[in-house]
Design an enzyme around this catalytic site. Structure first.
Site, short mmCIF file in Angstrom:
data_model
loop_
_atom_site.label_atom_id
_atom_site.label_comp_id
_atom_site.label_asym_id
_atom_site.label_seq_id
_atom_site.Cartn_x
_atom_site.Cartn_y
_atom_site.Cartn_z
N LYS A 1 8.83 -4.82 -5.16
CA LYS A 1 7.83 -5.84 -5.52
C LYS A 1 8.48 -7.21 -5.70
O LYS A 1 7.90 -8.23 -5.32
CB LYS A 1 7.07 -5.42 -6.77
CG LYS A 1 6.17 -4.20 -6.55
CD LYS A 1 5.13 -4.47 -5.46
CE LYS A 1 4.15 -3.32 -5.28
NZ LYS A 1 3.12 -3.62 -4.27
N TYR B 1 10.46 0.76 -6.96
CA TYR B 1 9.18 0.04 -6.90
C TYR B 1 9.37 -1.40 -7.39
O TYR B 1 8.92 -2.35 -6.74
CB TYR B 1 8.16 0.78 -7.75
CG TYR B 1 6.76 0.16 -7.79
CD1 TYR B 1 5.81 0.51 -6.83
CD2 TYR B 1 6.40 -0.74 -8.79
CE1 TYR B 1 4.53 -0.05 -6.88
CE2 TYR B 1 5.14 -1.29 -8.84
CZ TYR B 1 4.19 -0.94 -7.89
OH TYR B 1 2.93 -1.49 -7.93
#
Ligand code: NAP
Length: 255
Positions: free
Chosen positions: A165, A161
């Site tokens: 990002k 994640y």
């Protein structure tokens, strides 16, 4: 000198992830600021609910089910939105997923799924929206990244994640220069911990009170806290802002 133009009147927007959490709050807020909003989310999500919420408040909205990892889905969604609500000049890409696993054990499929939705899905959304905006003479795109692009969240095992990002932030800078001369601005907004279904996951829910204490402003964000900064970047008040990542984290990353 005239006042900055914060209004979104007479503009049409695409919002992905519009059924839930941050995307939903943004869809509702920018409709209140005058934009006609094409709400995009997965089939089976509450697209009808968010569209009704906007219409019941006097706004213009339509919805389209699409998976952001499927290029043709996003091309079709943008075409349908333009047919129903007019040429698009605004887009917010908020669709995303999160989960956790220790890096040393993370199955490849888990890594790839998060990269597919959270990074490639943002690219494919920008590509479909950008092509429409290039035809339409310009626009403004805001991608929802995360403060996880800047920090590695203490206690959360989410290398996939965080990496996705960070990619979203740099994708924004890359698209910002590619499209600047053709009238499209591209920025990202990076929320801190925000009270949404995503942060009700077991590995995060129990830690939310502690995150609030770790935040200089003394609380976690509500989805509505993210909508104002996004609306600013969409608006002509931000006409000279492109390639920026705006942290909206109550000061979390300053200490
Ligand atoms: P959320 O309430 O779970 O909303 C995300 C939405 O995206 C959901 O409706 C979800 O559908 C949809 N979605 C997932 N996969 C999709 C796909 N392949 N195609 C289309 N739509 C898809 O989460 P949120 O907290 O509002 O998150 C919104 C964005 O903010 C995400 O990019 C997230 O990473 C980012 N963010 C959140 C926080 C936070 O603390 N909440 C902090 C920083 C950044 P399903 O529910 O069916 O999966």
């Amino acid at each position: 000198m005239s006042a900055p133009k914060f209004t979104l009147e007479n503009k049409t927007a695409v919002v992905t992830g519009a059924s839930s959490g941050i995307g939903r709050a943004i869809a509702v807020a920018i409709a209140e600021l005058g934009a006609a909003v094409g709400c995009v989310d997965l089939p089976g999500s509450d697209l009808e609910g968010v569209t009704a919420e906007i219409k019941n408040s006097g706004g213009r909205a339509a919805y389209f089910a699409a998976d952001v990892t499927q290029p043709q889905d996003m091309i079709n969604a943008v075409a349908s939105i333009e047919q129903e609500l007019g040429a698009i000049s605004l887009a917010v890409n908020a669709a995303g997923i999160a989960n956790a696993a220790p890096a040393e054990d993370m199955p490849l499929a888990q890594w790839q799924k998060v990269l597919d939705v959270d990074l490639t899905g943002v690219f494919l959304s920008c590509q479909a929206e950008g092509n429409a905006m290039l035809r339409n003479g310009g626009g403004s795109i805001v991608n929802i990244a995360s403060m996880s692009a800047t920090i590695a969240n203490r206690g959360l095992l989410q290398a996939h994640y965080n990496t996705a990002k960070a990619g979203v932030v740099h994708l924004g800078k890359s698209l910002a220069w590619e499209w600047a001369s053709r009238g499209i601005r591209v920025n990202s907004v990076s929320p801190g911990y925000t009270n949404t279904p995503m942060t009700k996951r077991p590995e995060q829910a129990s830690a939310m009170a502690g995150y609030a204490q770790d935040t200089p402003l003394g609380r976690n964000a509500e989805p509505e806290d993210i909508a104002g900064p996004v609306a600013f970047l969409l608006s002509d008040a931000a006409a000279f802002v492109t390639g920026v990542d705006l942290l909206v984290d109550g000061g979390f990353v300053i200490w």
